[in-house]
Design a protein around this motif. Structure first.
Motif, PDB file in Angstrom:
ATOM      1  N   GLU A 103       2.234  -0.381  -3.649  1.00 38.81           N
ATOM      2  CA  GLU A 103       1.362   0.730  -4.040  1.00 38.81           C
ATOM      3  C   GLU A 103       1.476   1.917  -3.099  1.00 38.81           C
ATOM      4  O   GLU A 103       1.266   3.064  -3.503  1.00 38.81           O
ATOM      5  CB  GLU A 103      -0.089   0.255  -4.101  1.00 38.81           C
ATOM      6  CG  GLU A 103      -0.359  -0.756  -5.207  1.00 38.81           C
ATOM      7  CD  GLU A 103      -1.804  -1.205  -5.242  1.00 38.81           C
ATOM      8  OE1 GLU A 103      -2.585  -0.786  -4.350  1.00 38.81           O
ATOM      9  OE2 GLU A 103      -2.174  -1.981  -6.153  1.00 38.81           O
ATOM     10  N   LYS A 104       1.826   1.660  -1.844  1.00 42.34           N
ATOM     11  CA  LYS A 104       1.950   2.724  -0.853  1.00 42.34           C
ATOM     12  C   LYS A 104       3.038   3.718  -1.209  1.00 42.34           C
ATOM     13  O   LYS A 104       2.990   4.881  -0.807  1.00 42.34           O
ATOM     14  CB  LYS A 104       2.233   2.101   0.527  1.00 42.34           C
ATOM     15  CG  LYS A 104       2.217   3.078   1.688  1.00 42.34           C
ATOM     16  CD  LYS A 104       2.443   2.333   2.997  1.00 42.34           C
ATOM     17  CE  LYS A 104       2.426   3.290   4.190  1.00 42.34           C
ATOM     18  NZ  LYS A 104       2.648   2.562   5.461  1.00 42.34           N
ATOM     19  N   GLY A 105       4.016   3.276  -1.999  1.00 44.27           N
ATOM     20  CA  GLY A 105       5.135   4.143  -2.350  1.00 44.27           C
ATOM     21  C   GLY A 105       4.843   5.121  -3.475  1.00 44.27           C
ATOM     22  O   GLY A 105       5.676   5.973  -3.778  1.00 44.27           O
ATOM     23  N   ASP A 108      -0.252   7.445  -7.015  1.00 48.33           N
ATOM     24  CA  ASP A 108      -1.415   6.917  -7.724  1.00 48.33           C
ATOM     25  C   ASP A 108      -1.948   5.625  -7.116  1.00 48.33           C
ATOM     26  O   ASP A 108      -3.016   5.152  -7.524  1.00 48.33           O
ATOM     27  CB  ASP A 108      -1.065   6.685  -9.197  1.00 48.33           C
ATOM     28  CG  ASP A 108      -0.808   7.989  -9.937  1.00 48.33           C
ATOM     29  OD1 ASP A 108      -1.457   8.993  -9.582  1.00 48.33           O
ATOM     30  OD2 ASP A 108       0.042   8.008 -10.845  1.00 48.33           O
ATOM     31  N   GLY A 109      -1.211   5.051  -6.158  1.00 45.15           N
ATOM     32  CA  GLY A 109      -1.686   3.864  -5.460  1.00 45.15           C
ATOM     33  C   GLY A 109      -2.125   2.758  -6.397  1.00 45.15           C
ATOM     34  O   GLY A 109      -1.365   2.322  -7.272  1.00 45.15           O
ATOM     35  N   ASP A 113       1.323   2.946 -12.536  1.00 45.93           N
ATOM     36  CA  ASP A 113       1.716   2.341 -13.800  1.00 45.93           C
ATOM     37  C   ASP A 113       1.933   0.834 -13.624  1.00 45.93           C
ATOM     38  O   ASP A 113       2.685   0.391 -12.759  1.00 45.93           O
ATOM     39  CB  ASP A 113       3.008   2.997 -14.299  1.00 45.93           C
ATOM     40  CG  ASP A 113       3.440   2.452 -15.650  1.00 45.93           C
ATOM     41  OD1 ASP A 113       4.200   1.468 -15.665  1.00 45.93           O
ATOM     42  OD2 ASP A 113       3.022   3.035 -16.675  1.00 45.93           O
ATOM     43  N   ALA A 114       1.252   0.045 -14.462  1.00 50.03           N
ATOM     44  CA  ALA A 114       1.312  -1.415 -14.339  1.00 50.03           C
ATOM     45  C   ALA A 114       2.723  -1.951 -14.568  1.00 50.03           C
ATOM     46  O   ALA A 114       3.156  -2.903 -13.900  1.00 50.03           O
ATOM     47  CB  ALA A 114       0.341  -2.056 -15.327  1.00 50.03           C
ATOM     48  N   GLY A 115       3.443  -1.352 -15.508  1.00 51.64           N
ATOM     49  CA  GLY A 115       4.800  -1.804 -15.788  1.00 51.64           C
ATOM     50  C   GLY A 115       5.723  -1.608 -14.605  1.00 51.64           C
ATOM     51  O   GLY A 115       6.533  -2.486 -14.264  1.00 51.64           O
ATOM     52  N   ASP A 173       4.148  11.721   0.275  1.00 48.95           N
ATOM     53  CA  ASP A 173       4.908  10.568   0.759  1.00 48.95           C
ATOM     54  C   ASP A 173       4.155   9.904   1.916  1.00 48.95           C
ATOM     55  O   ASP A 173       4.003  10.490   2.981  1.00 48.95           O
ATOM     56  CB  ASP A 173       6.293  11.025   1.221  1.00 48.95           C
ATOM     57  CG  ASP A 173       7.230   9.856   1.490  1.00 48.95           C
ATOM     58  OD1 ASP A 173       6.740   8.767   1.822  1.00 48.95           O
ATOM     59  OD2 ASP A 173       8.447  10.048   1.378  1.00 48.95           O
ATOM     60  N   GLU A 174       3.688   8.672   1.692  1.00 50.97           N
ATOM     61  CA  GLU A 174       2.979   7.929   2.731  1.00 50.97           C
ATOM     62  C   GLU A 174       3.885   6.950   3.459  1.00 50.97           C
ATOM     63  O   GLU A 174       3.449   6.250   4.364  1.00 50.97           O
ATOM     64  CB  GLU A 174       1.796   7.172   2.107  1.00 50.97           C
ATOM     65  CG  GLU A 174       0.665   8.065   1.627  1.00 50.97           C
ATOM     66  CD  GLU A 174       0.018   8.820   2.784  1.00 50.97           C
ATOM     67  OE1 GLU A 174      -0.215   8.205   3.842  1.00 50.97           O
ATOM     68  OE2 GLU A 174      -0.251  10.025   2.623  1.00 50.97           O
TER      69      GLU A 174
END
Length: 254
Positions: A103-105, A108-109, A113-115, A173-174
């Protein structure tokens, strides 16, 4: 066995050069002609190192959210570098640690998108299960591959090369955390064209903004390339596509 402990970027770059030589007889020598080289994330410092070692093979260089800029190391990054404890942690929970980073990438964390998330998780589980050396090589790179966190001198050397350089950065970008909105990359390579994309995380350039990024790369790579008048398809000029991308790029400095 899938294990790699190669820590020297010059050796890695030389290996890529050998692959290009091997492919030359099967591609009518195309792999030995100047081409556009693209490096994403960790590929940023690696592709830059290749370009510096073999500048005659590079027509254009594209860096997308490149690693190699000095940034604060997160707590999990410090833990895995600890001797013994880091090895044990990565061996027992390495896959889980990697899954937690997905999720960090994305900007939207948790709402990503689930897919896309499920695809990323399946790939991580497949790599760690089917390739025993995957976690070992990754841990080794995190601990010892210096260009991953410190390639600023290498980036600065790109300023003196003859090939064109373009940098595409996600403003959210985190992972690489470009300080000052990417001004450090512009400072290191003043002549580079720098695009900064709003609402874009580290991997959003490959998903959420893939179309815009593809357009940027195509226009940059085709800059100066002549198109036959009787060609059935027409390539948009660099200037025209620049107009299309200005809405998502607040800094495109030639």
């Amino acid at each position: 066995d899938g294990v790699s402990r190669n820590l020297d970027e010059r050796t890695l770059v030389s290996f890529v050069g050998q692959v290009l030589l091997k492919l030359a007889p099967y591609t009518d020598g195309m792999t030995l002609k100047p081409f556009t080289l693209l490096g994403f994330s960790m590929g940023g410092p690696l592709s830059s190192a290749f370009a510096l070692q073999f500048p005659h093979l590079i027509r254009n260089l594209v860096l997308i959210n490149p690693a190699g800029i000095k940034v604060p190391i997160p707590i999990e990054g410090k833990l895995v570098k600890l001797p013994i404890f880091g090895d044990f942690l990565f061996h027992v929970a390495g896959a889980k640690v990697l899954e937690l980073q997905v999720e960090k990438g994305f900007v939207d964390g948790p709402r990503m998108d689930a897919g896309v998330k499920n695809l990323k998780l399946r790939r991580i589980r497949s790599h760690t299960k089917k390739h025993p050396g995957h976690k070992v090589a990754l841990l080794s790179a995190l601990r010892h591959f210096r260009p991953l966190v410190d390639f600023e001198k290498g980036f600065a050397q790109l300023q003196d090369q003859s090939f064109e350089v373009m940098v595409i950065l996600g403003k959210n970008d985190e992972v690489c955390k470009f300080q000052d909105g990417g001004e450090n990359m512009q400072t290191l390579i003043p002549r580079a064209i720098v695009h900064k994309i709003e609402d874009c995380g580290h991997e959003d350039v490959l998903v959420k903004h893939a179309k815009e990024v593809s357009s940027m790369i195509a226009s940059f790579a085709n800059k100066g390339v002549k198109v036959e008048e009787d060609s059935p398809s027409r390539n948009t000029t660099y200037a025209e596509q620049e107009e299309d991308t200005t809405s998502i790029s607040d800094n495109a400095t030639p």
